[in-house]
Design an enzyme around this catalytic site. Structure first.
Site, PDB file in Angstrom:
ATOM      1  N   GLU A  93     -17.459 -24.860 -44.621  1.00  0.00           N
ATOM      2  CA  GLU A  93     -17.506 -22.811 -44.539  1.00  0.00           C
ATOM      3  C   GLU A  93     -15.899 -22.742 -43.891  1.00  0.00           C
ATOM      4  O   GLU A  93     -14.627 -23.804 -43.748  1.00  0.00           O
ATOM      5  CB  GLU A  93     -18.183 -22.311 -42.799  1.00  0.00           C
ATOM      6  CG  GLU A  93     -19.975 -22.572 -43.425  1.00  0.00           C
ATOM      7  CD  GLU A  93     -20.820 -22.458 -42.192  1.00  0.00           C
ATOM      8  OE1 GLU A  93     -20.066 -21.784 -41.321  1.00  0.00           O
ATOM      9  OE2 GLU A  93     -21.756 -22.718 -42.351  1.00  0.00           O
ATOM     10  N   CYS A 107      -8.972 -20.517 -41.285  1.00  0.00           N
ATOM     11  CA  CYS A 107      -9.497 -21.413 -40.631  1.00  0.00           C
ATOM     12  C   CYS A 107      -9.968 -22.004 -41.127  1.00  0.00           C
ATOM     13  O   CYS A 107     -11.318 -22.248 -41.538  1.00  0.00           O
ATOM     14  CB  CYS A 107     -10.330 -20.561 -38.948  1.00  0.00           C
ATOM     15  SG  CYS A 107     -10.870 -22.218 -38.020  1.00  0.00           S
ATOM     16  N   CYS A 114     -18.907 -33.651 -39.294  1.00  0.00           N
ATOM     17  CA  CYS A 114     -17.431 -33.890 -38.386  1.00  0.00           C
ATOM     18  C   CYS A 114     -18.748 -35.098 -37.399  1.00  0.00           C
ATOM     19  O   CYS A 114     -19.132 -34.779 -37.232  1.00  0.00           O
ATOM     20  CB  CYS A 114     -17.168 -32.719 -37.588  1.00  0.00           C
ATOM     21  SG  CYS A 114     -16.398 -34.223 -36.384  1.00  0.00           S
ATOM     22  N   CYS A 118     -19.212 -33.476 -29.983  1.00  0.00           N
ATOM     23  CA  CYS A 118     -18.768 -32.692 -29.488  1.00  0.00           C
ATOM     24  C   CYS A 118     -20.248 -32.222 -28.734  1.00  0.00           C
ATOM     25  O   CYS A 118     -20.528 -31.617 -30.070  1.00  0.00           O
ATOM     26  CB  CYS A 118     -17.693 -32.166 -29.357  1.00  0.00           C
ATOM     27  SG  CYS A 118     -16.530 -32.558 -29.497  1.00  0.00           S
ATOM     28  N   CYS A 121     -20.703 -27.565 -29.668  1.00  0.00           N
ATOM     29  CA  CYS A 121     -19.977 -26.938 -30.917  1.00  0.00           C
ATOM     30  C   CYS A 121     -21.344 -27.935 -32.207  1.00  0.00           C
ATOM     31  O   CYS A 121     -21.890 -29.064 -32.140  1.00  0.00           O
ATOM     32  CB  CYS A 121     -18.480 -28.534 -31.420  1.00  0.00           C
ATOM     33  SG  CYS A 121     -18.351 -27.780 -33.093  1.00  0.00           S
ATOM     34  N   THR A 217     -10.347 -28.620 -23.495  1.00  0.00           N
ATOM     35  CA  THR A 217     -11.768 -28.394 -22.977  1.00  0.00           C
ATOM     36  C   THR A 217     -12.155 -28.635 -21.004  1.00  0.00           C
ATOM     37  O   THR A 217     -12.391 -27.812 -20.682  1.00  0.00           O
ATOM     38  CB  THR A 217     -13.367 -29.511 -23.123  1.00  0.00           C
ATOM     39  OG1 THR A 217     -12.674 -29.857 -24.691  1.00  0.00           O
ATOM     40  CG2 THR A 217     -14.813 -28.766 -22.441  1.00  0.00           C
ATOM     41  N   CYS A 334     -15.726 -20.237 -33.548  1.00  0.00           N
ATOM     42  CA  CYS A 334     -15.311 -21.203 -32.600  1.00  0.00           C
ATOM     43  C   CYS A 334     -16.277 -21.854 -32.960  1.00  0.00           C
ATOM     44  O   CYS A 334     -17.291 -21.443 -31.739  1.00  0.00           O
ATOM     45  CB  CYS A 334     -14.027 -21.313 -31.864  1.00  0.00           C
ATOM     46  SG  CYS A 334     -12.583 -21.221 -31.919  1.00  0.00           S
TER      47      CYS A 334
HETATM   48  N1  SAH Z   1     -12.406 -30.547 -34.829  1.00  0.00           N
HETATM   49  C1  SAH Z   1     -11.348 -29.875 -34.363  1.00  0.00           C
HETATM   50  C2  SAH Z   1     -10.922 -28.120 -34.575  1.00  0.00           C
HETATM   51  C3  SAH Z   1     -11.930 -27.341 -34.912  1.00  0.00           C
HETATM   52  S1  SAH Z   1     -12.978 -26.849 -33.396  1.00  0.00           S
HETATM   53  C4  SAH Z   1     -10.868 -29.706 -32.511  1.00  0.00           C
HETATM   54  O1  SAH Z   1     -11.998 -30.218 -31.960  1.00  0.00           O
HETATM   55  O2  SAH Z   1     -10.139 -29.592 -31.942  1.00  0.00           O
HETATM   56  C5  SAH Z   1     -11.539 -25.380 -32.902  1.00  0.00           C
HETATM   57  C6  SAH Z   1     -11.981 -25.124 -31.509  1.00  0.00           C
HETATM   58  O3  SAH Z   1     -13.493 -24.414 -31.313  1.00  0.00           O
HETATM   59  C7  SAH Z   1     -12.203 -26.396 -30.510  1.00  0.00           C
HETATM   60  O4  SAH Z   1     -10.917 -26.316 -29.458  1.00  0.00           O
HETATM   61  C8  SAH Z   1     -13.257 -26.263 -29.571  1.00  0.00           C
HETATM   62  O5  SAH Z   1     -13.182 -27.269 -28.511  1.00  0.00           O
HETATM   63  C9  SAH Z   1     -14.065 -25.181 -29.333  1.00  0.00           C
HETATM   64  N2  SAH Z   1     -15.098 -24.826 -29.890  1.00  0.00           N
HETATM   65  C10 SAH Z   1     -16.118 -25.987 -30.751  1.00  0.00           C
HETATM   66  N3  SAH Z   1     -17.316 -25.623 -30.285  1.00  0.00           N
HETATM   67  C11 SAH Z   1     -17.266 -23.757 -29.537  1.00  0.00           C
HETATM   68  C12 SAH Z   1     -18.173 -23.735 -29.377  1.00  0.00           C
HETATM   69  N4  SAH Z   1     -19.528 -23.299 -29.291  1.00  0.00           N
HETATM   70  N5  SAH Z   1     -17.548 -22.171 -28.684  1.00  0.00           N
HETATM   71  C13 SAH Z   1     -16.230 -22.296 -28.214  1.00  0.00           C
HETATM   72  N6  SAH Z   1     -15.556 -23.215 -29.117  1.00  0.00           N
HETATM   73  C14 SAH Z   1     -15.856 -24.116 -29.300  1.00  0.00           C
HETATM   74 FE1  SF4 Z   2     -15.632 -32.014 -34.710  1.00  0.00          FE
HETATM   75 FE2  SF4 Z   2     -17.073 -29.614 -32.994  1.00  0.00          FE
HETATM   76 FE3  SF4 Z   2     -15.495 -31.667 -32.295  1.00  0.00          FE
HETATM   77 FE4  SF4 Z   2     -14.034 -30.425 -33.198  1.00  0.00          FE
HETATM   78  S1  SF4 Z   2     -15.540 -29.283 -31.322  1.00  0.00           S
HETATM   79  S2  SF4 Z   2     -13.857 -32.443 -33.002  1.00  0.00           S
HETATM   80  S3  SF4 Z   2     -15.183 -29.699 -34.754  1.00  0.00           S
HETATM   81  S4  SF4 Z   2     -17.216 -32.260 -33.312  1.00  0.00           S
END
Ligand code: SAH
Ligand code: SF4
Length: 355
Positions: A93, A107, A114, A118, A121, A217, A334
């Site tokens: 996506e 984006c 991935c 996390c 996410c 975070t 995000c």
């Molecule tokens: N993988 C990379 C970039 C993609 S995530 C990273 O983790 O930095 C982009 C941003 O979205 C990151 O800062 C992540 O912490 C945040 N993120 C992930 N899941 C989220 C959610 N459900 N709501 C808001 N932000 C989220």
């Molecule tokens: Fe991967 Fe989501 Fe963590 Fe970014 S926030 S590193 S996309 S698992």
């Protein structure tokens, strides 16, 4: 073997590579093709400065794109999410975000899935299939430009951890920034990492010379390790040292991103820990109120909760912005990317159980 032909597309090549790959006698022909691709042309037929014969021959043997748009979703707030099918059938996506000032940001994803896991996410829940190639990254940007006109920025904040695929990202950036092609300014490009220190040092030493964002975070060591497994091998101390190194090597500020979850990382103590972490760093802070993900037990913070947290940090003189809610309705905000997960999961199962 049409699959082989499509797998290698000219969109991920520099002019010299196009010249060699297509066996062109003249360099300027390759440059013409390179420029056409950057301008959004999807077919050799539209390359009107090439002869009809040349176009027909190239069309028979080579592909400009290896991906195609499978689905387009549009939100009233201007967000567009594309499901993009790769040559091997997996789907990723990519999202276009428009801010209040009408600036358009792509984006893009750098991996199918991935591996970082996390907890908050959606992409982290689906597992990891593979890295994307430079052409698959460039094409996301070009598909979005075709949908929405010229874009202003590109952020590597879609699916995947950029530091695990830095070489292909570097190539994609060099192609998009090439003066004979799209000529995108590197100042308008940001890479976001979950905090892999080795990648931050690599980027500081070897490039790409673009902006860096780090998904902090929380600056609570125990909580961060629970939410982001990367923290178990890349501690907050090590992360801070890496960011300092990047600051001094690149002369650029780093953005610290904080996904805020109700009752978890938003109180005064959490703010103090962030201030302590930010001390001595050249940074901006970007707050991202958590976007809901089906099946995950976190909650979005209330507006008052976000405002209070923001105020604690502001008092300490930190430079804060809060990300507006964009694209939630189409799962394009995000951390919400992964509605194509079934396709990725299917491919993972096939890989584990080959016939
Ligand atoms: N993988 C990379 C970039 C993609 S995530 C990273 O983790 O930095 C982009 C941003 O979205 C990151 O800062 C992540 O912490 C945040 N993120 C992930 N899941 C989220 C959610 N459900 N709501 C808001 N932000 C989220
Ligand atoms: Fe991967 Fe989501 Fe963590 Fe970014 S926030 S590193 S996309 S698992």
């Amino acid at each position: 073997m049409t699959i082989k032909k499509n797998e290698i597309s000219l969109s991920g090549m520099f002019p010299e590579e196009i010249q060699n790959f297509c066996g062109l006698k003249e360099k300027f022909r390759a440059e013409q093709i390179f420029r056409w691709i950057a301008s959004g042309v999807h077919s050799f037929d539209d390359m009107t400065n090439l002869s009809f014969d040349m176009r027909s021959k190239l069309k028979k043997d080579f592909s400009l794109f290896s991906t195609k748009i499978k689905e387009t979703l549009k939100d009233k707030d201007g967000t567009i999410k594309l499901a993009v099918e790769l040559y091997d059938g997996s789907v990723i996506e990519t999202v276009l975000l428009t801010d209040k000032a009408k600036r358009k940001t792509a984006c893009v994803s750098c991996q199918a899935g991935c591996p970082m896991k996390c907890a908050f996410c959606k992409t982290g829940q689906i597992g990891f299939l593979r890295n994307l190639s430079a052409s698959e990254i460039v094409e996301q940007f070009l598909h979005l430009e075709r949908e929405a006109g010229a874009l202003d920025n590109i952020v590597f904040m879609g699916m995947g951890e950029p530091m695990l695929n830095l070489n292909e990202i570097d190539k994609a950036i060099k192609i998009l920034a090439h003066p004979k092609g799209r000529n995108l300014s590197k100042r308008r490009i940001t890479i976001s990492t979950s905090g892999l220190c080795e990648g931050i040092y690599d980027m500081a030493d070897k490039g790409p010379e673009v902006r860096l964002a780090v998904s902090l975070t929380t600056a609570d060591e125990v909580l961060r390790s629970e939410l982001m497994p990367v923290n178990k091998t890349n501690s907050l101390d090590e992360l801070k040292q890496a960011i300092k190194y990047f600051n001094s090597k690149s002369n650029k500020r780093v953005t610290l991103e904080l996904a805020l979850m109700k009752g978890l990382n938003t109180d005064k103590k959490a703010a103090q820990q962030v201030m302590e972490f930010a001390k001595g760093l050249e940074c901006f802070i970007n707050l991202i109120p958590w976007n809901p993900v089906e099946g995950l037990n976190f909650k979005s913070p209330s507006e008052a909760e976000v405002r209070n947290f923001e105020n604690y940090l502001k008092k300490a003189g930190l430079n804060i912005s809060t990300r507006q809610k964009r694209g939630q309705k189409i799962g394009g905000a995000c951390g919400q990317l992964g509605s194509t997960a079934s396709k990725i999961k299917q491919a993972l199962i096939q890989r584990e159980n080959p016939v």
